[in-house]
Design a protein around this motif. Structure first.
Motif, mmCIF file in Angstrom:
data_model
loop_
_atom_site.group_PDB
_atom_site.id
_atom_site.type_symbol
_atom_site.label_atom_id
_atom_site.label_comp_id
_atom_site.label_asym_id
_atom_site.label_seq_id
_atom_site.Cartn_x
_atom_site.Cartn_y
_atom_site.Cartn_z
ATOM 1 N N VAL A 7 0.885 -1.041 0.132
ATOM 2 C CA VAL A 7 0.043 0.094 0.148
ATOM 3 C C VAL A 7 1.058 1.197 -0.154
ATOM 4 N N ASP A 8 0.904 1.544 -1.073
ATOM 5 C CA ASP A 8 1.541 3.236 -1.137
ATOM 6 C C ASP A 8 0.572 4.650 -1.606
ATOM 7 N N GLY A 9 -0.567 4.720 -1.087
ATOM 8 C CA GLY A 9 -1.411 5.976 -1.403
ATOM 9 C C GLY A 9 -2.168 5.531 -2.556
ATOM 10 N N THR A 10 -1.892 5.058 -3.621
ATOM 11 C CA THR A 10 -2.410 5.367 -4.899
ATOM 12 C C THR A 10 -3.556 4.589 -5.065
ATOM 13 N N PRO A 11 -4.834 5.209 -5.391
ATOM 14 C CA PRO A 11 -5.730 4.309 -5.944
ATOM 15 C C PRO A 11 -5.797 3.526 -5.937
ATOM 16 N N ALA A 12 -4.768 2.562 -6.507
ATOM 17 C CA ALA A 12 -4.551 1.218 -7.403
ATOM 18 C C ALA A 12 -4.365 0.222 -5.646
ATOM 19 N N SER A 13 -3.599 0.539 -5.320
ATOM 20 C CA SER A 13 -3.254 0.392 -4.067
ATOM 21 C C SER A 13 -3.891 0.391 -3.209
ATOM 22 N N MET A 14 -4.705 0.962 -2.380
ATOM 23 C CA MET A 14 -6.072 1.153 -1.393
ATOM 24 C C MET A 14 -6.966 -0.321 -2.412
ATOM 25 N N GLU A 15 -7.562 -0.592 -3.151
ATOM 26 C CA GLU A 15 -8.186 -1.531 -4.161
ATOM 27 C C GLU A 15 -8.534 -3.111 -2.408
ATOM 28 N N GLY A 16 -8.982 -3.166 -2.253
ATOM 29 C CA GLY A 16 -9.723 -4.309 -1.296
ATOM 30 C C GLY A 16 -9.029 -3.342 -0.291
ATOM 31 N N GLN A 17 -8.659 -2.922 0.542
ATOM 32 C CA GLN A 17 -8.351 -3.029 1.639
ATOM 33 C C GLN A 17 -9.174 -1.650 2.622
ATOM 34 N N THR A 18 -8.774 -2.627 3.250
ATOM 35 C CA THR A 18 -9.716 -1.690 4.181
ATOM 36 C C THR A 18 -9.578 -0.404 5.648
ATOM 37 N N ILE A 19 -10.140 1.123 5.319
ATOM 38 C CA ILE A 19 -9.262 1.470 5.779
ATOM 39 C C ILE A 19 -10.048 2.319 7.163
ATOM 40 N N ASP A 57 -6.830 -3.398 14.697
ATOM 41 C CA ASP A 57 -8.563 -3.651 13.978
ATOM 42 C C ASP A 57 -8.214 -3.092 12.611
ATOM 43 N N VAL A 58 -7.494 -2.039 12.265
ATOM 44 C CA VAL A 58 -7.601 -1.521 10.993
ATOM 45 C C VAL A 58 -6.053 -1.212 10.592
ATOM 46 N N PHE A 59 -5.752 -1.180 9.298
ATOM 47 C CA PHE A 59 -4.106 -1.373 9.133
ATOM 48 C C PHE A 59 -3.825 0.268 8.333
ATOM 49 N N ILE A 60 -5.096 0.656 7.956
ATOM 50 C CA ILE A 60 -4.987 1.694 7.242
ATOM 51 C C ILE A 60 -6.137 3.384 7.363
ATOM 52 N N LEU A 61 -4.736 4.345 8.172
ATOM 53 C CA LEU A 61 -6.182 5.369 8.236
ATOM 54 C C LEU A 61 -6.488 6.061 7.884
ATOM 55 N N GLY A 62 -7.864 6.773 7.414
ATOM 56 C CA GLY A 62 -8.367 7.573 6.696
ATOM 57 C C GLY A 62 -8.429 9.267 7.141
ATOM 58 N N VAL A 63 -7.851 9.854 7.539
ATOM 59 C CA VAL A 63 -8.325 10.739 8.665
ATOM 60 C C VAL A 63 -7.281 12.322 7.964
ATOM 61 N N ARG A 79 1.074 -0.160 8.180
ATOM 62 C CA ARG A 79 0.433 -0.964 8.826
ATOM 63 C C ARG A 79 1.601 -1.295 10.632
ATOM 64 N N LEU A 80 1.120 -2.331 11.234
ATOM 65 C CA LEU A 80 1.617 -2.376 12.001
ATOM 66 C C LEU A 80 2.637 -2.483 12.300
ATOM 67 N N GLY A 81 4.184 -2.712 13.049
ATOM 68 C CA GLY A 81 4.728 -3.976 12.957
ATOM 69 C C GLY A 81 5.242 -5.012 14.028
ATOM 70 N N ASN A 82 5.605 -5.701 14.337
ATOM 71 C CA ASN A 82 5.773 -7.046 15.770
ATOM 72 C C ASN A 82 6.875 -5.947 16.976
ATOM 73 N N SER A 83 7.463 -4.840 17.196
ATOM 74 C CA SER A 83 8.275 -4.481 17.346
ATOM 75 C C SER A 83 7.603 -3.704 18.573
#
Length: 83
Positions: A7-19, A57-63, A79-83
């Motif tokens: 996911v790089d913020g382009t519309p194509a990369s956001m396809e199918g993502q939950t925001i 619960d979500v990995f992408i914010l639209g704010v 995206r959250l990492g495990n650190s």
């Protein structure tokens, strides 16, 4: 912490993502119009939206960058990492 993602913020990369968005905001409306292939998960307040992000619960914010008293990084998505 950001993790590897396609996911790089382009519309194509956001396809199918939950925001995660704050319900009835300009950001939510713009994303609904610009990203019809994404799913918007609505929250009542900016704090609820950020809490959902921090708990995974979500990995992408639209704010807006300044949300719930915090200034967010300049990326469209994280995206959250495990650190």
């Amino acid at each position: 912490m950001a993790n590897d993602t396609t996911v790089d913020g382009t519309p194509a990369s956001m396809e199918g993502q939950t925001i995660g968005v704050v319900n009835d905001t300009a950001s939510a409306q713009v994303l609904k119009n610009v990203l019809p292939g994404a799913t918007l998960k609505n929250f009542t307040t900016p704090k609820e939206t950020l809490d959902a992000f921090y708990t995974g619960d979500v990995f992408i914010l639209g704010v807006r960058r300044r949300t719930a008293g915090r200034r967010l990084p300049r990326c469209t998505s994280h995206r959250l990492g495990n650190s």
